[in-house]
Motif scaffolding. Structure first.
Motif: not given
Length: 184
Positions: A29-41
């Motif tokens: 199980r790999a959770d999403g990349d937090p840097a990518r999630a921050a950029l989308i937000a």
């Protein structure tokens, strides 16, 4: 291999699993990349601010206020995501490797003091939705795994990887306990 992801297992994880003699991989199980999630937000925040200001300019205040609320909320998430950190969990026949913020650590199933299923009650006394799997290996900090619930044909929601972890811990003779942590 029962897995949530189709990505390859990183070399450092394989090396640690081999060094600890964890056996063959059975799931990951790999959770999403937090840097990518921050950029989308951040992108959602910028777009929402632009929409809110345009609506304010046009005098459509009842529509502008919700857009402004979304913009502020998305900006808050963009600020928090980098601190959350990335996480991956690799289950093997005899144990697991937990990677958080690039740091890997391993534990055998037999080393688990217990596994806690954190459950939020859904209005019923003893059942609810699993909010976290907390593995507690002896001599190490707990390893938290976030559930990823999937809709089943019968209408229930189920996390196949969480079920796999629960089965592996229980098969090793270690206790699996359900902890009610709140009410929804």
């Amino acid at each position: 291999m029962d897995t949530d992801e189709t990505t390859r297992i990183p070399a450092k994880v394989t090396a640690l699993a081999t060094a600890r003699d964890l056996g063959a991989p059975v799931g990951q199980r790999a959770d999403g990349d937090p840097a990518r999630a921050a950029l989308i937000a951040l992108l959602v925040s910028v777009v929402s601010f632009a929409v809110a200001f345009a609506l304010f300019y046009l005098g459509l205040i009842p529509l502008a206020v919700p857009a402004l609320v979304v913009a502020v909320g998305a900006l808050g998430w963009a600020t928090l995501f980098p601190f959350r950190g990335g996480q991956s969990v690799y289950a093997y026949e005899h144990g697991l490797v937990h990677v958080r913020n690039g740091r890997a650590r391993a534990a055998l199933w037999l080393e688990m003091e217990r596994m806690e299923l954190h459950v939020i009650r859904d209005g019923r006394l003893t059942t609810g939705t699993t909010s976290a799997y907390l593995l507690r290996p002896s001599g190490q900090p707990p390893m938290r795994v976030r559930p990823r619930l999937r809709e089943q044909p019968d209408g229930t929601r189920h996390d196949p990887f969480g079920t796999l972890l629960t089965r592996l811990v229980a098969d090793a003779g270690r206790p699996v306990v359900q902890t009610l942590i709140g009410r929804r």
